[in-house]
Design an enzyme around this catalytic site. Structure first.
Site, PDB file in Angstrom:
ATOM      1  N   LEU A  18      -8.432   7.349  -2.624  1.00  0.00           N
ATOM      2  CA  LEU A  18      -9.486   7.685  -1.721  1.00  0.00           C
ATOM      3  C   LEU A  18     -10.775   8.423  -2.493  1.00  0.00           C
ATOM      4  CD1 LEU A  18      -7.411   8.681   1.339  1.00  0.00           C
ATOM      5  CD2 LEU A  18      -8.458   6.523   0.863  1.00  0.00           C
ATOM      6  N   CYS A  38      -3.324   9.285   6.251  1.00  0.00           N
ATOM      7  CA  CYS A  38      -3.526  10.514   5.177  1.00  0.00           C
ATOM      8  C   CYS A  38      -2.574  11.660   5.754  1.00  0.00           C
ATOM      9  CB  CYS A  38      -4.811  11.014   5.557  1.00  0.00           C
ATOM     10  SG  CYS A  38      -6.006   9.582   5.145  1.00  0.00           S
ATOM     11  N   ASN A  91      -2.504  -1.020   7.116  1.00  0.00           N
ATOM     12  CA  ASN A  91      -2.779  -0.446   5.973  1.00  0.00           C
ATOM     13  C   ASN A  91      -1.844  -0.943   4.923  1.00  0.00           C
ATOM     14  OD1 ASN A  91      -4.164   1.263   4.057  1.00  0.00           O
ATOM     15  ND2 ASN A  91      -4.788   2.710   5.825  1.00  0.00           N
ATOM     16  N   GLY A 100      -2.996  -9.403   3.596  1.00  0.00           N
ATOM     17  CA  GLY A 100      -2.279 -10.742   2.711  1.00  0.00           C
ATOM     18  C   GLY A 100      -3.253 -11.895   3.169  1.00  0.00           C
TER      19      GLY A 100
HETATM   20  C1  LIG Z   1      -7.746  -0.992  -3.963  1.00  0.00           C
HETATM   21  C2  LIG Z   1      -7.701  -0.824  -2.513  1.00  0.00           C
HETATM   22  C3  LIG Z   1      -8.215   0.464  -1.932  1.00  0.00           C
HETATM   23  C4  LIG Z   1      -8.240   0.625  -0.425  1.00  0.00           C
HETATM   24  N1  LIG Z   1      -8.770   1.642   0.074  1.00  0.00           N
HETATM   25  C5  LIG Z   1      -8.761   1.763   1.585  1.00  0.00           C
HETATM   26  C6  LIG Z   1      -9.427   2.910   1.978  1.00  0.00           C
HETATM   27  O1  LIG Z   1     -10.114   3.473   1.511  1.00  0.00           O
HETATM   28  N2  LIG Z   1      -9.292   2.941   3.461  1.00  0.00           N
HETATM   29  C7  LIG Z   1      -8.529   2.256   4.353  1.00  0.00           C
HETATM   30  O2  LIG Z   1      -8.500   2.428   5.280  1.00  0.00           O
HETATM   31  N3  LIG Z   1      -7.796   1.188   3.419  1.00  0.00           N
HETATM   32  C8  LIG Z   1      -7.902   0.932   2.035  1.00  0.00           C
HETATM   33  N4  LIG Z   1      -7.401  -0.124   1.603  1.00  0.00           N
HETATM   34  C9  LIG Z   1      -6.377  -0.887   2.320  1.00  0.00           C
HETATM   35  C10 LIG Z   1      -7.008  -2.270   2.853  1.00  0.00           C
HETATM   36  O3  LIG Z   1      -8.067  -1.916   3.556  1.00  0.00           O
HETATM   37  C11 LIG Z   1      -5.966  -3.156   3.475  1.00  0.00           C
HETATM   38  O4  LIG Z   1      -5.599  -2.587   4.772  1.00  0.00           O
HETATM   39  C12 LIG Z   1      -4.932  -3.499   2.698  1.00  0.00           C
HETATM   40  O5  LIG Z   1      -5.248  -3.827   1.301  1.00  0.00           O
HETATM   41  C13 LIG Z   1      -4.146  -4.770   3.292  1.00  0.00           C
HETATM   42  O6  LIG Z   1      -4.933  -6.120   3.300  1.00  0.00           O
HETATM   43  P1  LIG Z   1      -4.942  -6.945   2.054  1.00  0.00           P
HETATM   44  O7  LIG Z   1      -3.534  -7.358   1.794  1.00  0.00           O
HETATM   45  O8  LIG Z   1      -5.976  -8.179   2.435  1.00  0.00           O
HETATM   46  O9  LIG Z   1      -5.507  -6.483   0.722  1.00  0.00           O
HETATM   47  C14 LIG Z   1      -7.541  -0.231   0.145  1.00  0.00           C
HETATM   48  C15 LIG Z   1      -6.836  -1.404  -0.395  1.00  0.00           C
HETATM   49  C16 LIG Z   1      -6.979  -1.440  -1.731  1.00  0.00           C
HETATM   50  C17 LIG Z   1      -6.285  -2.893  -2.368  1.00  0.00           C
END
Ligand SMILES: Cc1cc2nc3c(=O)[nH]c(=O)nc-3n(C[C@H](O)[C@H](O)[C@H](O)COP(=O)(O)O)c2cc1C
Length: 315
Positions: A79, A136, A198, A250
């Site tokens: 974060l 968190c 998340n 995903g």
């Molecule tokens: C590199 C990275 C950083 C992330 N940072 C945050 C964040 O700061 N706050 C948050 O709520 N989710 C964060 N996420 C989670 C994403 O917003 C999302 O919920 C999660 O990656 C699932 O979606 P996806 O499979 O499409 O990536 C992060 C994900 C990745 C890959």
């Protein structure tokens, strides 16, 4: 775009927040938004969620912070962010010019921190609302995540609700026992919408050195590998609450997004797909438009929650 159906067909409402289409850039995968301005026309997105912000700046975890896994990736960024003050002074003025709704993702380690950050950001011009990351550790309750316990979810949501009249969307973790009860606690606390999922906690090991690959040991799993988990949780959540649900996990193409809408999501967020193709959200928007035409559907709302259960399916 061929317009046998017009572009208003893509509009959706997250309670008080109206979006021109249901495709949102997910937190942590799209910088503060402006970084992607040279790559895609941001005004075409439904909304952008910024990188997670805390009251004070954070340096994040030691490297390595990301590693690829089967059909996904693990991240342990920790974060990292510039903090509220620098965000308001340096980032927001640029975001105001993007002509796209900006949702600011926020997090804290105590109820007070959540309340304070919501108070400082909630009613600022140029911020369409807050997405509240509750994955968190709650430092005053032994360090288990806020998202794991309905009582803490209620407390953190109502703390924020009392701090601001802004649109608030509470972002749930999949690392919980009963997602329906958690979602209800957020709704009772005053959330205008719920987003999920998340990342899932994961561990990558190098068998040759017998060491963890990530500096933080464990990380958050995202990408196509988690889509079935996201779909199941969105489906359950949509049946448990009245407020709109925003689905993610995903999504890389239009069909993934459509599956989430059919499962009950009113909108979707695209996450780590941006790392492969920054234009992914635009292709998804176009794909949804084409699907509506091909299936003779008038608009996106007519698709939401339209999952057809076979007669003998368990309810
Ligand atoms: C590199 C990275 C950083 C992330 N940072 C945050 C964040 O700061 N706050 C948050 O709520 N989710 C964060 N996420 C989670 C994403 O917003 C999302 O919920 C999660 O990656 C699932 O979606 P996806 O499979 O499409 O990536 C992060 C994900 C990745 C890959």
């Amino acid at each position: 775009m061929n317009s046998r159906i017009d572009d208003t067909a893509l509009q959706v409402s997250l309670g008080p927040l109206k979006l021109q289409n249901p495709v949102i850039a997910a937190s942590g995968t799209f910088g503060y938004g402006e970084e992607y301005a040279p790559l895609i026309p941001l005004k075409r997105l439904g909304a952008i969620v910024t990188k997670g912000l805390s009251l004070e700046p954070r340096k994040g975890n030691p490297p390595p912070r990301v590693t690829e896994t089967a059909a996904g990736m693990l991240n342990a960024i920790g974060l990292e962010n510039v903090g509220v003050k620098a965000f308001l002074q340096e980032k927001l003025p640029k975001l105001r010019k993007l002509r796209c709704p900006i949702l600011v993702n926020i997090f804290g380690n105590t109820l007070q921190e959540y309340g304070e950050i919501a108070r400082r950001l909630g009613d600022v011009e140029g911020i369409a609302g807050l997405e509240v990351n509750i994955s968190c550790p709650n430092l005053k309750a032994g360090g288990s995540i806020f998202a794991a316990d309905p009582r803490s979810v209620f407390q953190v949501t109502s703390k924020i609700r009392h701090a601001t009249s802004a649109f608030i969307m509470v972002k749930l973790s999949p690392n919980v026992a009963d997602i329906g009860k958690i979602a209800q606690a957020a709704e009772e606390g005053g959330a205008n919408a719920i987003s999920l999922i998340n990342t899932l906690v994961g561990l990558a090991i190098d068998a040759h050195t017998r060491t963890p690959i990530l500096g933080n040991i464990t990380g958050g799993l995202s990408g196509p590998a988690i889509k079935p988990v996201g779909l199941a949780m969105v489906w359950k959540t949509a049946q448990s609450v009245k407020v709109p649900v925003v689905g993610m996990g995903g999504i890389v193409g239009a069909e993934d997004a459509l599956e989430y809408l059919i499962a009950g999501a009113t909108a979707v967020e695209v996450g780590c797909a941006h790392f492969i193709d920054p234009r992914a959200p635009l292709k998804i928007i176009e794909g949804i438009h084409k699907y509506l035409q091909a299936h003779h559907l008038p608009d996106v709302p007519s698709l939401i929650g339209s999952l057809r259960l076979k007669k003998d399916s368990a309810s």
